[in-house]
Scaffold this motif. Structure first.
Motif, PDB file in Angstrom:
ATOM      1  N   GLY A 198       0.758  -1.236  -0.006  1.00  0.00           N
ATOM      2  CA  GLY A 198       0.065  -0.161  -0.009  1.00  0.00           C
ATOM      3  C   GLY A 198       0.924   1.280   0.097  1.00  0.00           C
ATOM      4  O   GLY A 198       1.830   1.262  -0.094  1.00  0.00           O
ATOM      5  N   SER A 199       0.185   2.401   0.430  1.00  0.00           N
ATOM      6  CA  SER A 199       0.753   3.808   0.186  1.00  0.00           C
ATOM      7  C   SER A 199       1.270   4.130   1.593  1.00  0.00           C
ATOM      8  O   SER A 199       1.043   3.474   2.620  1.00  0.00           O
ATOM      9  CB  SER A 199      -0.187   4.643  -0.431  1.00  0.00           C
ATOM     10  OG  SER A 199       0.319   5.778  -0.780  1.00  0.00           O
ATOM     11  N   GLU A 200       1.621   5.554   1.519  1.00  0.00           N
ATOM     12  CA  GLU A 200       1.905   6.248   2.882  1.00  0.00           C
ATOM     13  C   GLU A 200       0.596   6.869   3.525  1.00  0.00           C
ATOM     14  O   GLU A 200       0.522   6.693   4.856  1.00  0.00           O
ATOM     15  CB  GLU A 200       2.792   7.316   2.329  1.00  0.00           C
ATOM     16  CG  GLU A 200       3.325   8.039   3.956  1.00  0.00           C
ATOM     17  CD  GLU A 200       4.477   7.412   4.674  1.00  0.00           C
ATOM     18  OE1 GLU A 200       5.160   7.897   5.051  1.00  0.00           O
ATOM     19  OE2 GLU A 200       4.875   6.401   4.033  1.00  0.00           O
ATOM     20  N   ASN A 242      -3.666   4.608   4.216  1.00  0.00           N
ATOM     21  CA  ASN A 242      -2.939   3.167   3.825  1.00  0.00           C
ATOM     22  C   ASN A 242      -4.231   2.059   4.051  1.00  0.00           C
ATOM     23  O   ASN A 242      -4.933   2.019   5.147  1.00  0.00           O
ATOM     24  CB  ASN A 242      -1.787   2.951   4.799  1.00  0.00           C
ATOM     25  CG  ASN A 242      -1.358   1.522   4.535  1.00  0.00           C
ATOM     26  OD1 ASN A 242      -1.721   0.419   5.168  1.00  0.00           O
ATOM     27  ND2 ASN A 242      -0.185   1.431   3.671  1.00  0.00           N
ATOM     28  N   ASP A 280      -2.754   7.559   7.953  1.00  0.00           N
ATOM     29  CA  ASP A 280      -1.538   7.747   7.483  1.00  0.00           C
ATOM     30  C   ASP A 280      -0.345   7.265   8.504  1.00  0.00           C
ATOM     31  O   ASP A 280      -0.286   7.399   9.591  1.00  0.00           O
ATOM     32  CB  ASP A 280      -1.560   9.418   7.458  1.00  0.00           C
ATOM     33  CG  ASP A 280      -2.675  10.009   6.825  1.00  0.00           C
ATOM     34  OD1 ASP A 280      -3.173   9.488   5.868  1.00  0.00           O
ATOM     35  OD2 ASP A 280      -3.013  11.255   6.841  1.00  0.00           O
ATOM     36  N   TYR A 314       1.179   3.541  12.279  1.00  0.00           N
ATOM     37  CA  TYR A 314       2.052   2.438  11.720  1.00  0.00           C
ATOM     38  C   TYR A 314       2.175   1.220  12.634  1.00  0.00           C
ATOM     39  O   TYR A 314       2.178   0.178  12.036  1.00  0.00           O
ATOM     40  CB  TYR A 314       3.576   3.142  11.803  1.00  0.00           C
ATOM     41  CG  TYR A 314       4.368   2.142  11.134  1.00  0.00           C
ATOM     42  CD1 TYR A 314       4.628   2.033   9.744  1.00  0.00           C
ATOM     43  CD2 TYR A 314       5.363   1.718  11.903  1.00  0.00           C
ATOM     44  CE1 TYR A 314       5.454   1.188   9.057  1.00  0.00           C
ATOM     45  CE2 TYR A 314       6.365   0.825  11.265  1.00  0.00           C
ATOM     46  CZ  TYR A 314       6.288   0.780  10.006  1.00  0.00           C
ATOM     47  OH  TYR A 314       7.318  -0.340   9.235  1.00  0.00           O
ATOM     48  N   TYR A 363      -0.695  -0.614  11.532  1.00  0.00           N
ATOM     49  CA  TYR A 363      -0.329  -1.284  10.386  1.00  0.00           C
ATOM     50  C   TYR A 363       0.459  -2.583  10.493  1.00  0.00           C
ATOM     51  O   TYR A 363       0.207  -3.759   9.881  1.00  0.00           O
ATOM     52  CB  TYR A 363       0.544  -0.261   9.497  1.00  0.00           C
ATOM     53  CG  TYR A 363       1.125  -0.805   8.255  1.00  0.00           C
ATOM     54  CD1 TYR A 363       0.259  -0.918   7.198  1.00  0.00           C
ATOM     55  CD2 TYR A 363       2.253  -0.978   8.162  1.00  0.00           C
ATOM     56  CE1 TYR A 363       0.709  -1.312   5.708  1.00  0.00           C
ATOM     57  CE2 TYR A 363       3.049  -1.671   6.732  1.00  0.00           C
ATOM     58  CZ  TYR A 363       1.923  -1.860   5.504  1.00  0.00           C
ATOM     59  OH  TYR A 363       2.439  -2.199   4.608  1.00  0.00           O
ATOM     60  N   TYR A 411       8.588   5.891   1.620  1.00  0.00           N
ATOM     61  CA  TYR A 411       7.240   5.504   2.178  1.00  0.00           C
ATOM     62  C   TYR A 411       7.358   4.566   3.272  1.00  0.00           C
ATOM     63  O   TYR A 411       8.453   3.572   2.881  1.00  0.00           O
ATOM     64  CB  TYR A 411       6.299   4.837   1.177  1.00  0.00           C
ATOM     65  CG  TYR A 411       5.403   6.071   0.219  1.00  0.00           C
ATOM     66  CD1 TYR A 411       5.739   7.180   0.498  1.00  0.00           C
ATOM     67  CD2 TYR A 411       4.768   5.440  -0.723  1.00  0.00           C
ATOM     68  CE1 TYR A 411       5.060   8.223  -0.400  1.00  0.00           C
ATOM     69  CE2 TYR A 411       3.898   6.429  -1.413  1.00  0.00           C
ATOM     70  CZ  TYR A 411       4.097   7.442  -1.426  1.00  0.00           C
ATOM     71  OH  TYR A 411       3.294   8.381  -2.366  1.00  0.00           O
ATOM     72  N   SER A 469       5.470   2.254   4.206  1.00  0.00           N
ATOM     73  CA  SER A 469       4.996   1.000   3.607  1.00  0.00           C
ATOM     74  C   SER A 469       6.089   0.300   2.676  1.00  0.00           C
ATOM     75  O   SER A 469       6.266  -0.940   2.696  1.00  0.00           O
ATOM     76  CB  SER A 469       3.833   1.287   3.071  1.00  0.00           C
ATOM     77  OG  SER A 469       3.794   2.045   2.075  1.00  0.00           O
ATOM     78  N   ASP A 513      -5.556   6.826  -2.425  1.00  0.00           N
ATOM     79  CA  ASP A 513      -4.689   5.973  -2.033  1.00  0.00           C
ATOM     80  C   ASP A 513      -5.006   4.707  -1.393  1.00  0.00           C
ATOM     81  O   ASP A 513      -4.422   3.732  -1.270  1.00  0.00           O
ATOM     82  CB  ASP A 513      -3.475   6.595  -1.353  1.00  0.00           C
ATOM     83  CG  ASP A 513      -2.393   7.334  -2.187  1.00  0.00           C
ATOM     84  OD1 ASP A 513      -2.735   7.452  -3.608  1.00  0.00           O
ATOM     85  OD2 ASP A 513      -1.481   7.892  -1.939  1.00  0.00           O
ATOM     86  N   CYS A 532      -3.209  -0.308  -3.151  1.00  0.00           N
ATOM     87  CA  CYS A 532      -2.644  -1.872  -2.923  1.00  0.00           C
ATOM     88  C   CYS A 532      -3.153  -2.795  -3.783  1.00  0.00           C
ATOM     89  O   CYS A 532      -2.494  -3.763  -4.262  1.00  0.00           O
ATOM     90  CB  CYS A 532      -2.892  -2.024  -1.327  1.00  0.00           C
ATOM     91  SG  CYS A 532      -4.606  -2.253  -0.901  1.00  0.00           S
TER      92      CYS A 532
END
Length: 798
Positions: free
Chosen positions: A417-419, A422, A440, A447, A450, A476, A478, A773, A777
């Protein structure tokens, strides 16, 4: 046991046995009791059980009865279930005398976890009916509704594998749970007041009501902010018509401008405040029960700071019995926002909420059912009579998405995925499993969430990836996570360009086949790392899953101060003006121009030096930053934004249908140039800024300037598409894919797609996953799979 004539006939030589393997979302949704009822009705014998592959059915009867059973199962599939396939093979064994439901077989899982579902009408009635034994019970549920992902620790989805394992069912509940004809048969969260989770309020109020929920409702009506533990985490709740308390919530939560979501007990209350059509009503009342962005009416008795500078309100209906009980005597909307400080993940445990929400909430409505997995509310909008998911979470995740034709033999991979916004994606058994929204990743707690969810999903699905997929941006978090994971496991690491992933996500969202051909992708967003080491964000790509070619883009301008320019829109305004004009000549032309005067007060000498020396001023073709620049120029979010996309959202909110219609002939203009050296078509904004500066000087109305800008952007997109698809140098189909967060703009998406369709184009847009975003993914995963399927070499991470 006596047998019916039909069952006796089944025992004869004319009977046959069939094994049915049912795949899809078929566990935890009342599928086995549905099978039992249908088999019993048709007097078939055999058994049904859950296992790692889904549901396994052994049936014994005559062929016509078995065929009738299969047809009835497809037609009477439980509301939360989804059948992907039914595979049928012959059985050669003795037929049993009855049909039974067997215990789950804990084999390696190949089936899915069901998303949390809003309360069904029967369970709501049970909780509100004084004659029902579950009257005023806030955790009523059945096989058709209630928590799933939020309470699940592992699969199979059995009670012992959920947070409900802590509660032993009373005899009445156990009887329901054991009775195949009962709607609560094997409803894993099944409980009542006598045996299930309980709710209470802290601190104890001076004048408590009969129940803690009634007490909380009274506190809300009297001006308190209450932290409520919901299905997927805590929410902060207060009276949305109380200006003082809404302002207090903003101040305490440190949420200066981002709109608050609202909850009302029914659609009749919502209609007092918003326009509501049949599509939006259906969406509000769906089992996903998302937040739906609705056009608001004028002269509302809501606090003015609910959704500052917006023309929409985000409403949702109660999704649990707790919320229904809380709102049953509240006749106005309440704020229903995530239980967190601004930008942090919502709290999920009682202790965490009491600690992190201290100073924000006045009271806590707690319960002792553990939230295992944090799940935010989903956010949606209806555009062109289609649901557009802006944030995919509760009610949708982690429901799998079937991959398009050509991906049937897809290997198991992980896309990180993205920053921002997510989500990550597991590919397993030819399906894409997208996680819930996590936010984010630059926020430390997000995080950490995540990393936790990565481990959770790999455990839930017993997923072992054969490759790791990341965004090409090296910074990033991720991407760093994926790189580290690939290195440790010795797995191939596949890097996917950001906007190619957006294009692929739109193709996958529209079930575009692997070999179906190339399309022209119009990808407009904030920014992503380009393959020329600049930051892209306004792209016209000819491509498919496997590859892409950049055909055109918006003229790049400096991102002055890097990420600082994403928070201070005026920096983008200055970058646009400096790129298109001589600054001194511009000031001589407009000696008393409000915008230029304001910019003169900024440290322009320092900024110019940064640009000249190329210090933290990367070039970007970002359409998102162009929106920021125009918004700031006309006085919308000039100094700073408080949440991502604020300037663009408020710029869209300025305009109405009537103003758009009135300003078609007065639209601003871009122009197209062609770079012979690179072979790219480039959109130049100089003519737009000339007209815009003139309008600002003449004190034109903000809404008019916004409409003229939107028309200009729509026109240049259509012009670019027509030029590229009619160019003799490009073999381009008449299919156009619109993706990227900028296309969450209702006006831009609707007008652009309609104008393209009028010109004979097939237009692909997002419906099942976000254009932003949050859907990236899926594009990363399908692009990587296409490369693997086409035997592109992928080397292990060094």
């Amino acid at each position: 046991m006596s047998l019916s004539a039909a069952q006796q006939f089944i025992q004869t030589q004319t009977a046959q046995g069939q094994c049915l393997r049912v795949r899809g979302l078929v566990q935890g949704v009342g599928f086995r009791p549905t099978v039992w009822r249908l088999a019993s009705k048709l007097e078939l014998t055999g058994h049904v059980l859950n296992d790692g592959d889904g549901v396994l059915i052994h049936l014994f009867g005559i062929a016509s009865q078995i065929n009738e059973f299969i047809e009835a199962l497809m037609e009477n599939c439980p509301p939360l279930a989804h059948i992907d396939s039914i595979e049928q093979t012959s059985l050669y064994e003795n037929a049993p005398h009855e049909f039974s439901i067997l215990a789950s077989n804990p084999s390696k899982p190949h089936t899915g976890i069901i998303a949390d579902a809003a309360s069904c009408s029967v369970c709501i009635e049970n909780s509100l009916n004084p004659e029902n034994r579950r009257f005023q019970y806030p955790f009523t549920n059945c096989t058709h509704c209630g928590p799933r992902l939020s309470i699940t620790k592992k699969i199979p989805y059995d009670r012992k594998n959920t947070s409900m394992a802590a509660f032993t069912q009373c005899p009445d509940c156990q009887a329901e749970y054991d009775n195949p004809s009962d709607r609560r048969f094997h409803a894993q969260p099944n409980a009542c007041q006598n045996c299930g989770p309980t709710a209470w309020i802290e601190p104890t109020p001076t004048t408590p009501k009969e129940t803690s929920i009634q007490t909380a409702a009274d506190l809300i009506k009297n001006g308190a902010i209450v932290a409520v533990k919901g299905m997927g985490g805590f929410q902060l709740v207060c009276d949305a018509t109380n200006q003082k308390i809404v302002d207090n919530l903003r101040q305490r939560k440190n949420r200066q401008a981002k709109p608050f979501a609202l909850m009302a007990r029914n659609t009749s209350i919502i209609k007092r405040y918003c326009l509501l059509n049949e599509y939006e009503t259906t969406l509000l009342q769906s089992s996903a029960a998302p937040i739906v962005l609705l056009d608001k009416k004028e002269q509302l008795d809501l606090a003015t700071t609910i959704a500052p500078n917006q023309k929409t309100l985000g409403f949702l209906l109660p999704s649990t019995p707790l919320h229904h009980l809380l709102l049953q005597n509240i006749d106005v909307p309440v704020v229903m926002t995530s239980g967190n400080k601004s930008s942090e993940p919502q709290c999920i445990s009682n202790d965490e909420a009491k600690e992190r929400l201290a100073g924000i909430a006045d009271y806590w409505l707690l319960n002792d059912r553990e939230v295992v997995n944090r799940v935010d509310d989903s956010v949606t909008r209806v555009i062109q009579s289609k649901t557009r998911i802006l944030r995919r979470s509760r009610g949708y995740a982690p429901s799998s998405i079937q991959l398009p034709k050509g991906f049937e033999k897809a290997t198991d991979i992980l896309a990180c995925g993205s920053e921002l916004k997510n989500t990550f994606c597991l590919i397993k058994d030819g399906k894409a499993i997208l996680s819930q929204h996590m936010g984010d990743l630059e926020n430390a707690q997000a995080y950490a969430d995540y990393e936790k969810n990565q481990q959770l999903y790999q455990s839930l699905y017993q997923h072992t990836p054969s490759a790791i997929v990341i965004d090409a941006h090296p910074e990033y978090l991720s991407s760093k996570y994926g790189g580290t994971k690939a290195h440790k496991a010795g797995l191939p690491l596949i890097k996917i360009q950001h906007h190619h992933a957006h294009l692929a996500s739109c193709l996958a969202d529209n079930n575009w086949g692997l070999q179906q051909g190339k399309v022209l992708g119009v990808i407009l967003d904030g920014l992503g790392f380009g393959d020329d080491n600049t930051l892209w964000g306004g792209e016209f790509l000819l491509g498919d899953y496997t590859s892409y070619k950049r055909l055109g883009f918006f003229k790049p301008t400096a991102l002055i101060g890097g990420s600082q320019a994403m928070r201070q829109p005026w920096r983008n305004t200055y970058a646009q003006l400096k790129s298109n004009f001589d600054w001194n000549e511009l000031n001589n032309q407009y000696p008393h121009h409000d915008l230029l005067t304001a910019l003169q007060a900024k440290p322009l000498q320092t900024l110019n030096s940064m640009i000249d020396k190329k210090l933290n001023t990367p070039l970007t073709s970002s359409c998102g930053r162009l929106f920021d620049a125009v918004a700031a120029a006309i006085g919308v979010c000039y100094e700073q934004i408080h949440y991502e996309g604020q300037a663009a959202i408020e710029l869209e909110a300025c305009i109405t249908e009537q103003i758009m219609d009135n300003e078609i002939s007065n639209a601003y203009h871009f122009n197209l140039t062609f770079d012979d050296k690179s072979g790219h078509s480039i959109i130049n904004s100089r003519p737009l800024w000339k007209s815009l500066l003139s309008d600002i000087h003449d004190k034109q109305v903000v809404s008019v300037m916004s409409a003229r800008f939107h028309h200009a952007l729509i026109s240049i997109i259509v012009e670019m598409v027509c030029n590229l698809t009619n160019s003799p140098s490009h073999k381009v189909t008449k299919t156009v894919a619109l993706s990227g967060g900028v296309f969450q703009n209702n006006v831009l998406l609707r007008y652009t797609s309609e104008q393209l369709m009028t010109r004979g184009y097939d237009v692909l847009t997002h419906t099942h996953i976000p254009a932003n975003d949050g859907g990236l993914c899926l594009g990363q995963a399908t692009t990587a799979l296409a490369q693997l399927i086409n035997n592109n070499e992928v080397q292990p991470c060094a």
